[in-house]
Design an enzyme around this catalytic site. Structure first.
Site, PDB file in Angstrom:
ATOM      1  N   GLN A  90      16.810 -14.754  17.723  1.00 14.97           N
ATOM      2  CA  GLN A  90      17.642 -13.692  18.392  1.00 14.97           C
ATOM      3  C   GLN A  90      18.126 -12.808  17.152  1.00 14.97           C
ATOM      4  OE1 GLN A  90      20.746 -15.506  20.715  1.00 14.97           O
ATOM      5  NE2 GLN A  90      22.396 -14.323  19.658  1.00 14.97           N
TER       6      GLN A  90
ATOM      7  N   VAL B  51      22.763 -17.559  14.146  1.00 17.18           N
ATOM      8  CA  VAL B  51      21.725 -16.446  14.203  1.00 17.18           C
ATOM      9  C   VAL B  51      20.978 -16.690  15.512  1.00 17.18           C
ATOM     10  CG1 VAL B  51      19.517 -15.746  13.421  1.00 17.18           C
ATOM     11  CG2 VAL B  51      21.266 -16.331  11.834  1.00 17.18           C
ATOM     12  N   GLU B  52      21.022 -17.997  16.257  1.00 15.63           N
ATOM     13  CA  GLU B  52      20.213 -18.291  17.160  1.00 15.63           C
ATOM     14  C   GLU B  52      20.817 -18.048  18.640  1.00 15.63           C
ATOM     15  OE1 GLU B  52      16.940 -18.983  17.890  1.00 15.63           O
ATOM     16  OE2 GLU B  52      15.827 -19.576  15.959  1.00 15.63           O
ATOM     17  N   SER B  53      22.159 -18.536  18.626  1.00 15.23           N
ATOM     18  CA  SER B  53      22.746 -18.838  19.838  1.00 15.23           C
ATOM     19  C   SER B  53      24.383 -18.152  19.665  1.00 15.23           C
ATOM     20  CB  SER B  53      22.801 -20.065  20.302  1.00 15.23           C
ATOM     21  OG  SER B  53      23.303 -21.009  19.602  1.00 15.23           O
TER      22      SER B  53
ATOM     23  N   TYR C  98      14.710 -11.821  10.693  1.00 14.13           N
ATOM     24  CA  TYR C  98      15.652 -13.175  10.726  1.00 14.13           C
ATOM     25  C   TYR C  98      16.075 -13.861   9.750  1.00 14.13           C
ATOM     26  CZ  TYR C  98      15.972 -17.944  13.075  1.00 14.13           C
ATOM     27  OH  TYR C  98      16.234 -19.065  13.162  1.00 14.13           O
TER      28      TYR C  98
END
Length: 518
Positions: free
Chosen positions: A19, A127-129, A233
């Site tokens: 993400q 970072v992901e969710s 990322y």
């Protein structure tokens, strides 16, 4: 923008979600378990109050702990600076992150420490969710760590009608740690490679390294030809680490999160109604679901994992209550009379359960059922979601009963609970609460009298499960007569043959109507 990411390990293909910042901004907010904490301490000696408060924060605040213990070098990169400036200009984003991370951050950091992993990895869920355990990507990656279905399956995470381990914080954290540990070892102990591989797959990273070496180029992360999402990322994670490490320098005030355990992981050893679990822990069902986002239905999964997070201050109370309720009583059971035209799948849909569970609960080897016979079906004890249900679902969630004019008085005794009283009289907890003006915070006082309006059971009858140990001289007919059931029902419930002999010590399952034994 999220992409599908592949990781190839020992012939297995793993996928992880990824993400970028614009999407983390739009993640739906979720409520925290409690407000953020403030710290204070009286000064001693000549030390100033401000100095002592700073020491206490450093000792107790998780963000400060991360700042003091992060080890990954921050590269002088244009992308790192771009993301650093984004975080500096959007302080509300980190405030939202603090609120969402508050229940889980201490647990995740402790698990990373236990596995000797860098604490920067506790920032990956940002970072992901954006630390939202209910986040789902367009590629169907889910949870804090954004694990995809293939990745979760290969890591042994259970996913079924009742439960999605990708959203379960304890399960998904263990899986992410396992995957990151593997990647670090596979990538020659290079954490930038490993983090990149978590995003895009080890195959792509190894291929990029090989290509650069073959061309005589540098093989450091910053020189690799990787997908755009991966090239962003790693810098995003490093920028985030730098902002947290130097929050004062950048003028950012991070909301403190106390560095003390907030959750206890309890082994329930069997499936149980989440409303009953909330009652045992003396918290609301909403709070229980917020810290156990892996459970999709009204109960935990019959096949496990049989574990729940409870607030750590409630753990002793919960374990004591759990010990008093046998596994068969941790669900509310109803006895359903099969009607002509019924099917297992239709009955399962009506009762918000699975056909497999109905078959296993009734000793059925297939979907064949006979009109006029009975099925035992586990159902929810409380109705927190009635507003969003259809009429058929509402009917299924409560025993179909006709209120009579028979008023009963129950005097509360030591050890009584609403769950046990409701089971005894064949009514629901919400009914008892309504009749006696009880709320979630109401305590049952010994000697208090509760009003119970007796009911006449119809096709769905409130029941309880009894495990009967066969004694010498017992027969099916004798046991059936004693418990007011039929021999046919005993045979069906226990998958017996009528000509089979009972053995002393054999355990039989009996479904007993509450009203018949009250």
């Amino acid at each position: 923008m999220r992409s599908t990411c592949y990781l190839i390990a020992g012939g297995l293909v793993f996928l992880a979600g990824c993400q970028t910042l614009p999407q983390t901004q739009t993640q739906p907010q979720s409520s925290s378990l409690e407000d953020t904490l403030e710290y204070s301490r009286k000064p001693t000696g000549n030390q100033s109050l401000a100095s002592i408060q700073e020491d206490v924060v450093q000792a107790q605040d998780l963000w400060q702990k991360l700042a003091l213990e992060m080890k990954l070098p921050i590269a002088d990169s244009a992308l790192v600076d771009e993301y650093r400036q984004w975080y500096i200009k959007h302080p509300k984003h980190l405030k939202t992150i603090s609120r969402r991370a508050a229940p889980f951050l201490q647990y995740i950091i402790a698990e990373l420490e236990k596995n000797n992993l860098p604490l920067e990895l506790a920032l990956l869920p940002i970072v992901e969710s954006a630390y939202n355990p209910m986040a789902v990507s367009p590629g169907q990656a889910a949870g804090l760590w954004q694990l995809t279905l293939p990745t979760a399956g290969n890591l042994g995470i259970k996913m079924n009608w009742w439960y999605d381990g990708r959203r379960d914080v304890a399960t998904s954290t263990a899986a992410a740690i396992k995957l990151l540990t593997y990647l670090h070892k596979k990538m020659d102990a290079n954490w930038l490679y490993a983090i990149a591989a978590y995003n895009t797959g080890e195959g792509r990273v190894l291929s990029a390294i090989k290509q650069n070496k073959a061309r005589g180029k540098s093989a450091d992360f910053w020189s690799l030809a990787l997908p755009k999402t991966t090239r962003h990322y790693v810098p995003q994670l490093l920028a985030l680490a730098d902002v947290i490490k130097n929050a004062d320098k950048y003028g950012i005030k991070l909301t403190p999160i106390n560095d003390i355990p907030r959750l206890a992981l309890v082994n329930t050893e069997s499936q149980m109604d989440l409303s009953l679990a909330a009652e045992m822990a003396q918290i609301s069902i909403e709070e229980l679901k917020a810290i156990n986002p892996g459970f999709s239905r009204w109960a935990t999964s019959p096949v496990g994992p049989h574990q729940l997070f409870v607030p750590i201050e409630k753990a002793k109370l919960f374990n004591q209550a759990l010990a008093k309720v046998d596994s068969e009583s941790r669900l509310n059971w109803v006895r359903y009379k099969i009607k002509s035209g019924d099917s297992i799948s239709e009955i399962a849909d009506q009762f918000e359960t699975s056909a497999k569970l109905i078959r296993s609960s009734n000793g059925l080897g297939n979907n064949s059922i006979v009109a006029g016979r009975y099925l035992i079906i586990p159902v929810a004890a409380k109705d927190p979601d009635l507003a969003s249900m259809s009429n058929d679902q509402v009917i299924a969630r409560k025993p179909q009963i006709k209120t009579s004019n028979a008023k009963l008085i129950h005097k509360i005794r030591s050890g009584d609970s609403l769950w046990e009283i409701a089971k005894k009289y064949g009514v629901s907890i919400p009914q008892i609460s309504k009749w006696n003006q009880l709320t979630m915070s109401s305590k049952l006082q010994i000697g208090r009298e509760l009003t119970i309006w007796a009911n006449e059971a119809s096709t769905v009858q409130a029941s309880r499960i009894v495990n009967y140990k066969v004694r010498s001289g017992d027969s099916l007919a004798r046991i059936a007569a004693r418990y007011k059931v039929t021999v046919t029902e005993l045979v069906e419930w226990n998958s017996l043959q009528k000509n089979n002999y009972l053995q002393p010590g054999q355990i039989l399952k009996l479904v007993i109507d509450n009203q018949a034994t009250s």
